[in-house]
Motif scaffolding. Structure first.
Motif, PDB file in Angstrom:
ATOM      1  N   GLY A 106       0.862  -1.174   0.000  1.00 16.94           N
ATOM      2  CA  GLY A 106       0.000   0.000   0.000  1.00 16.94           C
ATOM      3  C   GLY A 106       0.901   1.227   0.000  1.00 16.94           C
ATOM      4  O   GLY A 106       2.095   1.138   0.341  1.00 16.94           O
ATOM      5  N   SER A 107       0.359   2.374  -0.408  1.00 14.92           N
ATOM      6  CA  SER A 107       1.214   3.576  -0.395  1.00 14.92           C
ATOM      7  C   SER A 107       1.476   4.024   1.045  1.00 14.92           C
ATOM      8  O   SER A 107       2.441   4.732   1.333  1.00 14.92           O
ATOM      9  CB  SER A 107       0.623   4.693  -1.247  1.00 14.92           C
ATOM     10  N   ASN A 108       0.626   3.587   1.957  1.00 16.49           N
ATOM     11  CA  ASN A 108       0.846   3.837   3.384  1.00 16.49           C
ATOM     12  C   ASN A 108       2.263   3.407   3.805  1.00 16.49           C
ATOM     13  O   ASN A 108       2.977   4.117   4.528  1.00 16.49           O
ATOM     14  CB  ASN A 108      -0.199   3.024   4.163  1.00 16.49           C
ATOM     15  N   LEU A 111       4.822   5.945   2.751  1.00 23.11           N
ATOM     16  CA  LEU A 111       4.834   7.145   3.601  1.00 23.11           C
ATOM     17  C   LEU A 111       5.639   6.861   4.868  1.00 23.11           C
ATOM     18  O   LEU A 111       6.422   7.688   5.340  1.00 23.11           O
ATOM     19  CB  LEU A 111       3.406   7.558   3.962  1.00 23.11           C
ATOM     20  N   PHE A 132      -4.136  13.960   5.067  1.00 23.35           N
ATOM     21  CA  PHE A 132      -4.327  12.523   5.318  1.00 23.35           C
ATOM     22  C   PHE A 132      -3.743  12.175   6.697  1.00 23.35           C
ATOM     23  O   PHE A 132      -2.603  12.540   7.015  1.00 23.35           O
ATOM     24  CB  PHE A 132      -3.642  11.731   4.209  1.00 23.35           C
ATOM     25  N   TYR A 135      -0.008  11.029   7.770  1.00 16.73           N
ATOM     26  CA  TYR A 135       1.192  11.883   7.829  1.00 16.73           C
ATOM     27  C   TYR A 135       1.582  12.148   9.291  1.00 16.73           C
ATOM     28  O   TYR A 135       2.753  12.107   9.652  1.00 16.73           O
ATOM     29  CB  TYR A 135       0.982  13.219   7.102  1.00 16.73           C
ATOM     30  N   ASN A 186      -7.121  13.864   0.808  1.00 18.63           N
ATOM     31  CA  ASN A 186      -8.131  13.141   1.582  1.00 18.63           C
ATOM     32  C   ASN A 186      -7.992  13.601   3.029  1.00 18.63           C
ATOM     33  O   ASN A 186      -6.872  13.595   3.540  1.00 18.63           O
ATOM     34  CB  ASN A 186      -7.858  11.631   1.479  1.00 18.63           C
ATOM     35  N   ASP A 213       1.506  12.974  -2.555  1.00 16.86           N
ATOM     36  CA  ASP A 213       0.713  11.752  -2.429  1.00 16.86           C
ATOM     37  C   ASP A 213      -0.419  11.811  -3.463  1.00 16.86           C
ATOM     38  O   ASP A 213      -1.380  12.561  -3.307  1.00 16.86           O
ATOM     39  CB  ASP A 213       0.186  11.706  -0.987  1.00 16.86           C
ATOM     40  N   ALA A 215      -2.652   9.470  -4.403  1.00 15.69           N
ATOM     41  CA  ALA A 215      -3.508   8.277  -4.267  1.00 15.69           C
ATOM     42  C   ALA A 215      -4.765   8.359  -5.138  1.00 15.69           C
ATOM     43  O   ALA A 215      -5.299   7.334  -5.557  1.00 15.69           O
ATOM     44  CB  ALA A 215      -3.901   8.074  -2.801  1.00 15.69           C
ATOM     45  N   TYR A 216      -5.240   9.587  -5.396  1.00 18.10           N
ATOM     46  CA  TYR A 216      -6.499   9.753  -6.140  1.00 18.10           C
ATOM     47  C   TYR A 216      -6.295  10.421  -7.492  1.00 18.10           C
ATOM     48  O   TYR A 216      -7.263  10.779  -8.154  1.00 18.10           O
ATOM     49  CB  TYR A 216      -7.493  10.585  -5.304  1.00 18.10           C
ATOM     50  N   THR A 243      -1.069   4.569  -5.609  1.00 18.00           N
ATOM     51  CA  THR A 243      -1.593   3.333  -5.014  1.00 18.00           C
ATOM     52  C   THR A 243      -2.436   2.546  -6.002  1.00 18.00           C
ATOM     53  O   THR A 243      -3.028   3.122  -6.921  1.00 18.00           O
ATOM     54  CB  THR A 243      -2.432   3.662  -3.766  1.00 18.00           C
ATOM     55  N   SER A 245      -4.852   0.841  -4.595  1.00 19.85           N
ATOM     56  CA  SER A 245      -6.020   0.612  -3.738  1.00 19.85           C
ATOM     57  C   SER A 245      -7.273   1.328  -4.209  1.00 19.85           C
ATOM     58  O   SER A 245      -8.372   0.968  -3.809  1.00 19.85           O
ATOM     59  CB  SER A 245      -5.745   1.120  -2.318  1.00 19.85           C
ATOM     60  N   LYS A 246      -7.119   2.377  -4.996  1.00 21.45           N
ATOM     61  CA  LYS A 246      -8.278   3.225  -5.286  1.00 21.45           C
ATOM     62  C   LYS A 246      -8.832   2.909  -6.674  1.00 21.45           C
ATOM     63  O   LYS A 246      -9.611   1.989  -6.810  1.00 21.45           O
ATOM     64  CB  LYS A 246      -7.883   4.702  -5.119  1.00 21.45           C
ATOM     65  N   ARG A 254      -3.096  -4.601  -0.940  1.00 21.19           N
ATOM     66  CA  ARG A 254      -2.089  -3.690  -0.399  1.00 21.19           C
ATOM     67  C   ARG A 254      -0.877  -3.569  -1.332  1.00 21.19           C
ATOM     68  O   ARG A 254       0.092  -4.322  -1.211  1.00 21.19           O
ATOM     69  CB  ARG A 254      -1.599  -4.148   1.007  1.00 21.19           C
TER      70      ARG A 254
HETATM   71  C1  LIG Z   1      -4.324  10.454   0.508  1.00 18.56           C
HETATM   72  C2  LIG Z   1      -4.081   9.014   0.765  1.00 18.56           C
HETATM   73  N1  LIG Z   1      -2.833   8.555   0.694  1.00 18.56           N
HETATM   74  C3  LIG Z   1      -2.528   7.277   0.926  1.00 18.56           C
HETATM   75  C4  LIG Z   1      -3.516   6.371   1.252  1.00 18.56           C
HETATM   76  C5  LIG Z   1      -3.086   4.973   1.573  1.00 18.56           C
HETATM   77  O1  LIG Z   1      -3.650   4.052   0.736  1.00 18.56           O
HETATM   78  P1  LIG Z   1      -2.993   2.632   0.525  1.00 18.56           P
HETATM   79  O2  LIG Z   1      -2.075   2.343   1.662  1.00 18.56           O
HETATM   80  O3  LIG Z   1      -4.144   1.715   0.441  1.00 18.56           O
HETATM   81  O4  LIG Z   1      -2.236   2.749  -0.770  1.00 18.56           O
HETATM   82  C6  LIG Z   1      -4.838   6.777   1.336  1.00 18.56           C
HETATM   83  C7  LIG Z   1      -5.905   5.834   1.718  1.00 18.56           C
HETATM   84  O5  LIG Z   1      -7.002   6.147   1.992  1.00 18.56           O
HETATM   85  C8  LIG Z   1      -5.125   8.143   1.086  1.00 18.56           C
HETATM   86  O6  LIG Z   1      -6.377   8.607   1.177  1.00 18.56           O
END
Ligand SMILES: Cc1ncc(COP(=O)(O)O)c(C=O)c1O
Length: 398
Positions: A106-108, A111, A132, A135, A186, A213, A215-216, A243, A245-246, A254
Protein backbone atom coordinates in the motif's frame (compact mmCIF):
# COMPACT_ATOMS: atom_id res chain seq x y z
CA UNK A 1 -9.17 -5.94 29.41
CA UNK A 2 -11.80 -7.41 31.74
CA UNK A 3 -12.80 -11.07 31.37
CA UNK A 4 -9.73 -11.85 29.32
CA UNK A 5 -6.74 -14.00 30.09
CA UNK A 6 -4.99 -10.73 31.02
CA UNK A 7 -7.60 -9.52 33.53
CA UNK A 8 -5.33 -10.18 36.52
CA UNK A 9 -2.44 -8.25 35.06
CA UNK A 10 -3.87 -4.80 34.36
CA UNK A 11 -1.15 -3.24 36.53
CA UNK A 12 1.65 -5.04 34.68
CA UNK A 13 0.02 -3.96 31.43
CA UNK A 14 0.16 -0.34 32.49
CA UNK A 15 3.82 -0.68 33.37
CA UNK A 16 4.60 -2.32 30.05
CA UNK A 17 2.73 0.38 28.11
CA UNK A 18 4.74 2.91 30.11
CA UNK A 19 7.94 1.35 28.81
CA UNK A 20 7.04 2.32 25.23
CA UNK A 21 8.56 5.48 23.80
CA UNK A 22 6.77 8.64 25.00
CA UNK A 23 6.13 9.78 21.46
CA UNK A 24 4.59 6.43 20.57
CA UNK A 25 2.29 6.56 23.60
CA UNK A 26 1.18 10.03 22.48
CA UNK A 27 -0.14 8.76 19.12
CA UNK A 28 -3.91 8.66 18.55
CA UNK A 29 -4.40 5.40 16.63
CA UNK A 30 -5.77 5.47 13.09
CA UNK A 31 -9.44 4.55 12.95
CA UNK A 32 -10.24 2.52 9.85
CA UNK A 33 -13.60 2.58 8.08
CA UNK A 34 -16.11 0.38 9.91
CA UNK A 35 -16.18 -3.10 8.29
CA UNK A 36 -19.43 -4.35 6.73
CA UNK A 37 -19.41 -7.53 8.85
CA UNK A 38 -19.16 -5.52 12.07
CA UNK A 39 -22.22 -3.43 11.17
CA UNK A 40 -24.12 -6.58 10.16
CA UNK A 41 -23.39 -8.17 13.55
CA UNK A 42 -24.12 -5.05 15.58
CA UNK A 43 -27.41 -4.04 13.94
CA UNK A 44 -28.66 -7.40 12.64
CA UNK A 45 -28.73 -5.98 9.09
CA UNK A 46 -27.94 -7.81 5.87
CA UNK A 47 -27.96 -5.21 3.10
CA UNK A 48 -25.14 -2.90 4.04
CA UNK A 49 -23.62 -0.17 1.91
CA UNK A 50 -20.07 0.93 2.70
CA UNK A 51 -19.03 4.26 1.26
CA UNK A 52 -16.41 4.93 3.92
CA UNK A 53 -12.95 4.08 2.63
CA UNK A 54 -12.83 5.43 -0.92
CA UNK A 55 -12.79 1.99 -2.47
CA UNK A 56 -13.79 1.44 -6.09
CA UNK A 57 -17.55 0.69 -6.19
CA UNK A 58 -17.08 -1.21 -9.47
CA UNK A 59 -14.88 -3.82 -7.79
CA UNK A 60 -11.35 -4.80 -8.77
CA UNK A 61 -9.78 -4.50 -12.20
CA UNK A 62 -11.12 -7.53 -14.15
CA UNK A 63 -7.69 -8.04 -15.69
CA UNK A 64 -6.25 -8.41 -12.20
CA UNK A 65 -8.89 -10.84 -11.00
CA UNK A 66 -8.67 -12.92 -14.19
CA UNK A 67 -4.90 -13.13 -13.85
CA UNK A 68 -5.19 -14.22 -10.23
CA UNK A 69 -7.80 -16.84 -11.10
CA UNK A 70 -5.82 -18.28 -13.99
CA UNK A 71 -2.71 -19.19 -12.05
CA UNK A 72 -1.57 -21.78 -9.60
CA UNK A 73 0.14 -20.10 -6.70
CA UNK A 74 3.31 -21.41 -5.11
CA UNK A 75 2.35 -19.97 -1.76
CA UNK A 76 5.32 -21.64 -0.07
CA UNK A 77 7.75 -19.41 -2.02
CA UNK A 78 8.62 -15.84 -0.94
CA UNK A 79 7.61 -13.11 -3.38
CA UNK A 80 10.18 -11.29 -5.53
CA UNK A 81 11.56 -8.83 -2.97
CA UNK A 82 12.71 -6.50 -5.74
CA UNK A 83 9.36 -6.59 -7.56
CA UNK A 84 11.16 -6.90 -10.90
CA UNK A 85 8.12 -7.57 -13.11
CA UNK A 86 5.88 -4.89 -11.60
CA UNK A 87 8.68 -2.33 -11.77
CA UNK A 88 9.25 -3.25 -15.44
CA UNK A 89 5.55 -2.71 -16.11
CA UNK A 90 5.66 0.67 -14.33
CA UNK A 91 8.73 1.67 -16.33
CA UNK A 92 6.86 0.83 -19.51
CA UNK A 93 3.62 2.52 -18.50
CA UNK A 94 5.03 5.77 -17.13
CA UNK A 95 8.40 6.04 -18.83
CA UNK A 96 10.38 5.66 -15.60
CA UNK A 97 13.67 4.10 -14.56
CA UNK A 98 13.65 1.00 -12.29
CA UNK A 99 16.21 2.65 -9.99
CA UNK A 100 13.70 5.44 -9.35
CA UNK A 101 10.88 3.18 -8.07
CA UNK A 102 10.09 1.68 -4.65
CA UNK A 103 7.15 -0.65 -4.12
CA UNK A 104 5.08 -0.54 -0.97
CA UNK A 105 2.55 -2.63 0.94
CA UNK A 106 0.00 0.00 0.00
CA UNK A 107 1.21 3.58 -0.40
CA UNK A 108 0.85 3.84 3.38
CA UNK A 109 3.99 1.70 3.63
CA UNK A 110 5.87 4.18 1.44
CA UNK A 111 4.83 7.15 3.60
CA UNK A 112 6.19 5.29 6.61
CA UNK A 113 9.44 4.45 4.82
CA UNK A 114 10.00 8.15 4.10
CA UNK A 115 9.35 8.98 7.74
CA UNK A 116 11.66 6.22 9.00
CA UNK A 117 14.49 7.22 6.68
CA UNK A 118 14.25 11.00 7.04
CA UNK A 119 12.58 11.86 10.37
CA UNK A 120 13.71 11.55 13.99
CA UNK A 121 13.48 13.50 17.26
CA UNK A 122 14.70 17.04 16.61
CA UNK A 123 13.43 17.04 13.03
CA UNK A 124 9.96 17.97 11.79
CA UNK A 125 7.49 17.30 9.00
CA UNK A 126 5.23 20.01 7.58
CA UNK A 127 1.74 19.40 6.25
CA UNK A 128 -1.64 21.09 6.03
CA UNK A 129 -4.50 20.86 8.49
CA UNK A 130 -7.06 18.27 7.30
CA UNK A 131 -4.32 16.33 5.50
CA UNK A 132 -4.33 12.52 5.32
CA UNK A 133 -4.18 11.19 8.90
CA UNK A 134 -1.20 8.93 8.26
CA UNK A 135 1.19 11.88 7.83
CA UNK A 136 0.84 12.68 11.52
CA UNK A 137 1.02 9.02 12.57
CA UNK A 138 4.12 8.25 10.49
CA UNK A 139 5.84 11.41 11.72
CA UNK A 140 4.98 10.88 15.40
CA UNK A 141 6.14 7.28 15.31
CA UNK A 142 9.67 8.54 14.62
CA UNK A 143 9.64 11.10 17.43
CA UNK A 144 9.82 13.96 14.96
CA UNK A 145 7.66 17.04 15.44
CA UNK A 146 4.45 17.51 13.49
CA UNK A 147 4.06 21.02 12.04
CA UNK A 148 0.46 21.40 10.95
CA UNK A 149 -0.18 24.52 8.88
CA UNK A 150 -3.70 26.02 9.01
CA UNK A 151 -5.65 25.33 5.83
CA UNK A 152 -7.38 27.95 3.68
CA UNK A 153 -10.43 29.30 5.54
CA UNK A 154 -13.95 27.86 5.08
CA UNK A 155 -15.01 31.07 3.37
CA UNK A 156 -12.20 30.88 0.78
CA UNK A 157 -13.83 31.63 -2.63
CA UNK A 158 -12.37 28.69 -4.59
CA UNK A 159 -10.68 26.20 -2.26
CA UNK A 160 -12.19 26.19 1.25
CA UNK A 161 -10.20 23.89 3.58
CA UNK A 162 -7.51 23.50 0.89
CA UNK A 163 -3.76 23.46 1.50
CA UNK A 164 -2.27 26.95 1.91
CA UNK A 165 1.01 26.49 0.04
CA UNK A 166 2.53 29.92 0.83
CA UNK A 167 1.92 29.32 4.55
CA UNK A 168 3.37 25.83 4.29
CA UNK A 169 6.45 27.33 2.71
CA UNK A 170 6.81 29.78 5.58
CA UNK A 171 6.49 26.91 8.07
CA UNK A 172 9.57 25.14 6.69
CA UNK A 173 12.54 25.71 8.98
CA UNK A 174 16.05 24.33 9.46
CA UNK A 175 14.66 21.20 11.16
CA UNK A 176 12.12 20.41 8.43
CA UNK A 177 13.10 17.32 6.48
CA UNK A 178 9.80 16.28 4.94
CA UNK A 179 6.71 18.04 3.56
CA UNK A 180 3.63 15.91 2.92
CA UNK A 181 1.03 17.05 0.38
CA UNK A 182 -1.81 14.97 -1.04
CA UNK A 183 -3.18 15.95 -4.44
CA UNK A 184 -6.14 15.65 -4.38
CA UNK A 185 -6.25 15.58 -0.62
CA UNK A 186 -8.13 13.14 1.58
CA UNK A 187 -10.44 13.83 3.46
CA UNK A 188 -11.25 17.15 1.79
CA UNK A 189 -10.93 16.36 -1.95
CA UNK A 190 -9.22 19.74 -2.46
CA UNK A 191 -6.28 20.12 -4.84
CA UNK A 192 -3.42 22.33 -6.01
CA UNK A 193 -2.95 23.17 -9.66
CA UNK A 194 0.15 22.91 -11.83
CA UNK A 195 1.28 26.54 -11.49
CA UNK A 196 0.83 26.66 -7.72
CA UNK A 197 2.59 23.35 -7.19
CA UNK A 198 5.51 24.24 -9.44
CA UNK A 199 5.97 27.58 -7.70
CA UNK A 200 5.93 25.76 -4.37
CA UNK A 201 8.46 23.16 -5.46
CA UNK A 202 10.79 25.85 -6.79
CA UNK A 203 10.70 27.60 -3.43
CA UNK A 204 11.15 24.58 -1.11
CA UNK A 205 14.80 24.16 -0.10
CA UNK A 206 16.27 21.38 -2.27
CA UNK A 207 17.34 19.42 0.83
CA UNK A 208 13.75 19.05 2.05
CA UNK A 209 11.83 16.07 0.65
CA UNK A 210 8.37 16.87 -0.71
CA UNK A 211 6.12 13.81 -0.65
CA UNK A 212 3.38 14.34 -3.21
CA UNK A 213 0.71 11.75 -2.43
CA UNK A 214 -1.24 11.04 -5.60
CA UNK A 215 -3.51 8.28 -4.27
CA UNK A 216 -6.50 9.75 -6.14
CA UNK A 217 -4.81 11.46 -9.09
CA UNK A 218 -6.03 8.90 -11.65
CA UNK A 219 -9.57 10.18 -11.07
CA UNK A 220 -8.66 13.70 -12.17
CA UNK A 221 -9.26 14.82 -15.72
CA UNK A 222 -8.23 18.48 -15.90
CA UNK A 223 -5.55 20.15 -18.01
CA UNK A 224 -4.29 22.28 -15.12
CA UNK A 225 -3.81 19.30 -12.78
CA UNK A 226 -0.13 18.47 -12.24
CA UNK A 227 1.42 15.10 -13.00
CA UNK A 228 3.85 14.32 -10.20
CA UNK A 229 5.69 11.72 -12.26
CA UNK A 230 6.63 14.43 -14.79
CA UNK A 231 7.62 16.88 -12.04
CA UNK A 232 9.96 14.27 -10.53
CA UNK A 233 12.26 14.76 -13.51
CA UNK A 234 12.60 18.44 -12.65
CA UNK A 235 12.72 18.29 -8.84
CA UNK A 236 15.15 15.73 -7.33
CA UNK A 237 13.67 16.29 -3.85
CA UNK A 238 10.18 15.22 -4.97
CA UNK A 239 8.81 11.81 -3.93
CA UNK A 240 5.55 10.84 -5.63
CA UNK A 241 3.42 8.08 -4.14
CA UNK A 242 0.62 6.25 -5.93
CA UNK A 243 -1.59 3.33 -5.01
CA UNK A 244 -3.42 0.39 -6.53
CA UNK A 245 -6.02 0.61 -3.74
CA UNK A 246 -8.28 3.22 -5.29
CA UNK A 247 -9.04 3.40 -9.01
CA UNK A 248 -7.42 0.00 -9.73
CA UNK A 249 -9.66 -1.57 -7.08
CA UNK A 250 -7.00 -3.63 -5.29
CA UNK A 251 -7.29 -2.25 -1.74
CA UNK A 252 -7.43 -5.75 -0.21
CA UNK A 253 -4.07 -6.73 -1.65
CA UNK A 254 -2.09 -3.69 -0.40
CA UNK A 255 0.23 -2.39 -3.10
CA UNK A 256 1.50 1.03 -4.09
CA UNK A 257 4.63 2.61 -5.53
CA UNK A 258 6.81 5.66 -5.07
CA UNK A 259 8.85 7.44 -7.71
CA UNK A 260 11.86 9.42 -6.55
CA UNK A 261 15.49 10.21 -7.27
CA UNK A 262 17.54 6.95 -7.18
CA UNK A 263 19.52 8.29 -4.21
CA UNK A 264 16.29 8.69 -2.24
CA UNK A 265 15.03 5.30 -3.44
CA UNK A 266 18.23 3.75 -2.11
CA UNK A 267 17.50 5.20 1.35
CA UNK A 268 13.88 4.01 1.33
CA UNK A 269 15.06 0.55 0.31
CA UNK A 270 17.26 0.45 3.42
CA UNK A 271 14.25 0.71 5.72
CA UNK A 272 11.90 -1.38 3.58
CA UNK A 273 10.97 -4.88 4.76
CA UNK A 274 12.67 -7.41 2.45
CA UNK A 275 9.41 -8.88 1.10
CA UNK A 276 7.05 -6.01 1.79
CA UNK A 277 4.75 -6.61 -1.19
CA UNK A 278 3.15 -10.03 -1.45
CA UNK A 279 3.17 -12.20 -4.54
CA UNK A 280 -0.54 -11.91 -5.39
CA UNK A 281 -0.39 -8.14 -5.04
CA UNK A 282 2.59 -7.92 -7.40
CA UNK A 283 0.88 -10.02 -10.07
CA UNK A 284 -2.49 -8.30 -9.75
CA UNK A 285 -1.00 -4.79 -9.86
CA UNK A 286 0.95 -5.61 -12.99
CA UNK A 287 -2.23 -6.78 -14.72
CA UNK A 288 -4.35 -3.88 -13.44
CA UNK A 289 -1.86 -1.32 -14.72
CA UNK A 290 -2.82 -2.12 -18.29
CA UNK A 291 -6.56 -2.28 -17.66
CA UNK A 292 -7.31 0.93 -19.57
CA UNK A 293 -11.01 0.10 -20.07
CA UNK A 294 -11.59 -0.44 -16.38
CA UNK A 295 -9.73 2.74 -15.47
CA UNK A 296 -11.67 4.80 -18.02
CA UNK A 297 -14.99 3.34 -16.88
CA UNK A 298 -14.16 3.92 -13.20
CA UNK A 299 -13.19 7.51 -13.94
CA UNK A 300 -16.39 8.12 -15.85
CA UNK A 301 -18.71 6.55 -13.25
CA UNK A 302 -16.94 8.58 -10.58
CA UNK A 303 -17.26 11.86 -12.49
CA UNK A 304 -20.99 11.30 -13.03
CA UNK A 305 -21.54 10.26 -9.39
CA UNK A 306 -19.52 13.17 -8.02
CA UNK A 307 -21.53 15.64 -10.09
CA UNK A 308 -24.79 13.98 -9.04
CA UNK A 309 -24.00 14.23 -5.33
CA UNK A 310 -22.62 17.76 -5.63
CA UNK A 311 -25.86 18.88 -7.26
CA UNK A 312 -28.01 16.91 -4.84
CA UNK A 313 -26.36 18.60 -1.85
CA UNK A 314 -26.54 21.99 -3.53
CA UNK A 315 -30.29 21.50 -4.05
CA UNK A 316 -30.62 20.68 -0.34
CA UNK A 317 -28.63 23.80 0.61
CA UNK A 318 -25.81 21.73 2.08
CA UNK A 319 -22.26 23.00 1.52
CA UNK A 320 -19.71 20.62 0.03
CA UNK A 321 -15.96 21.01 -0.17
CA UNK A 322 -14.70 21.15 -3.79
CA UNK A 323 -13.44 17.66 -4.71
CA UNK A 324 -11.61 16.07 -7.62
CA UNK A 325 -11.36 12.70 -5.89
CA UNK A 326 -13.68 9.68 -5.51
CA UNK A 327 -15.43 11.11 -2.47
CA UNK A 328 -17.30 14.20 -1.40
CA UNK A 329 -17.17 15.92 1.94
CA UNK A 330 -20.35 17.62 3.04
CA UNK A 331 -21.28 19.87 5.93
CA UNK A 332 -24.08 18.22 7.92
CA UNK A 333 -24.36 20.97 10.53
CA UNK A 334 -24.21 18.70 13.58
CA UNK A 335 -21.29 16.65 14.94
CA UNK A 336 -20.40 14.09 12.30
CA UNK A 337 -20.31 11.13 14.73
CA UNK A 338 -24.03 11.56 15.42
CA UNK A 339 -24.87 11.41 11.70
CA UNK A 340 -22.53 8.42 11.31
CA UNK A 341 -24.42 6.52 14.04
CA UNK A 342 -27.82 7.33 12.53
CA UNK A 343 -26.70 6.21 9.06
CA UNK A 344 -25.33 2.95 10.47
CA UNK A 345 -28.83 2.10 11.65
CA UNK A 346 -29.90 2.62 8.03
CA UNK A 347 -27.19 0.15 6.96
CA UNK A 348 -25.03 2.87 5.39
CA UNK A 349 -21.41 3.34 6.46
CA UNK A 350 -19.79 6.69 5.72
CA UNK A 351 -16.77 8.43 7.24
CA UNK A 352 -17.43 10.98 10.01
CA UNK A 353 -14.72 13.65 10.19
CA UNK A 354 -15.40 14.32 13.85
CA UNK A 355 -16.91 12.67 16.90
CA UNK A 356 -20.06 13.45 18.83
CA UNK A 357 -19.13 17.03 19.75
CA UNK A 358 -18.53 20.01 17.51
CA UNK A 359 -14.80 20.71 17.83
CA UNK A 360 -14.70 23.18 14.92
CA UNK A 361 -12.84 22.69 11.65
CA UNK A 362 -14.43 19.85 9.73
CA UNK A 363 -15.94 18.04 12.72
CA UNK A 364 -19.47 18.60 11.37
CA UNK A 365 -18.59 17.21 7.95
CA UNK A 366 -19.02 13.66 6.70
CA UNK A 367 -17.09 12.12 3.83
CA UNK A 368 -18.97 9.93 1.37
CA UNK A 369 -17.20 7.76 -1.18
CA UNK A 370 -18.76 8.12 -4.63
CA UNK A 371 -20.62 4.90 -5.41
CA UNK A 372 -22.69 3.62 -8.30
CA UNK A 373 -25.83 5.62 -9.14
CA UNK A 374 -27.98 3.26 -7.04
CA UNK A 375 -25.58 3.55 -4.09
CA UNK A 376 -25.45 7.34 -4.36
CA UNK A 377 -29.24 7.47 -4.35
CA UNK A 378 -29.36 5.18 -1.33
CA UNK A 379 -27.00 7.28 0.79
CA UNK A 380 -28.93 10.41 -0.16
CA UNK A 381 -32.26 8.82 0.76
CA UNK A 382 -30.82 7.66 4.08
CA UNK A 383 -29.53 11.17 4.81
CA UNK A 384 -32.91 12.63 3.86
CA UNK A 385 -34.50 10.35 6.47
CA UNK A 386 -32.07 10.87 9.35
CA UNK A 387 -30.96 14.51 9.02
CA UNK A 388 -34.33 16.26 9.55
CA UNK A 389 -34.83 14.21 12.75
CA UNK A 390 -31.34 14.94 14.02
CA UNK A 391 -31.50 18.63 13.18
CA UNK A 392 -34.99 18.81 14.69
CA UNK A 393 -33.74 17.19 17.90
CA UNK A 394 -30.84 19.66 18.02
CA UNK A 395 -33.22 22.62 17.50
CA UNK A 396 -35.59 21.29 20.16
CA UNK A 397 -32.95 20.83 22.81
CA UNK A 398 -31.08 24.11 22.41
C1 LIG B 1 -4.32 10.45 0.51
C2 LIG B 1 -4.08 9.01 0.76
N1 LIG B 1 -2.83 8.56 0.69
C3 LIG B 1 -2.53 7.28 0.93
C4 LIG B 1 -3.52 6.37 1.25
C5 LIG B 1 -3.09 4.97 1.57
O1 LIG B 1 -3.65 4.05 0.74
P1 LIG B 1 -2.99 2.63 0.52
O2 LIG B 1 -2.07 2.34 1.66
O3 LIG B 1 -4.14 1.72 0.44
O4 LIG B 1 -2.24 2.75 -0.77
C6 LIG B 1 -4.84 6.78 1.34
C7 LIG B 1 -5.91 5.83 1.72
O5 LIG B 1 -7.00 6.15 1.99
C8 LIG B 1 -5.12 8.14 1.09
O6 LIG B 1 -6.38 8.61 1.18
Amino acid sequence: MNNSQWSDSAHEGEILAGQALDYVRAISPYVTGKPIDAVAREFGLTDILKLASNENPLGASPRATETLRAQNWDLNIYPDGGGYALKAALVQQFDLEPSGIVLGNGSNDLLEMVARAYLAPGRNAVFSAYAFAVYALATQATGAQVKVVPALPPEHPTMPFGADLPSMLRAIDAETHVVFLANPNNPTGTWVDQDALEAFLRAVPPTVLVVLDEAYSEYVDRPDFPDGLMLCRQFPNLVVTRTFSKIYGLAALRVGFAVAHPAVVAMLDRVRQPFNVNHLALIAAEAALQDEDFLAHSRQVNAVGLRFLQQAFQTRGMATIPSLANFITVLVGIPAGIVFDALLREGVIIRPLGGRVDTGGISCHIRITIGTQAQNERVLAALDRVLPQLLGAKGGSS
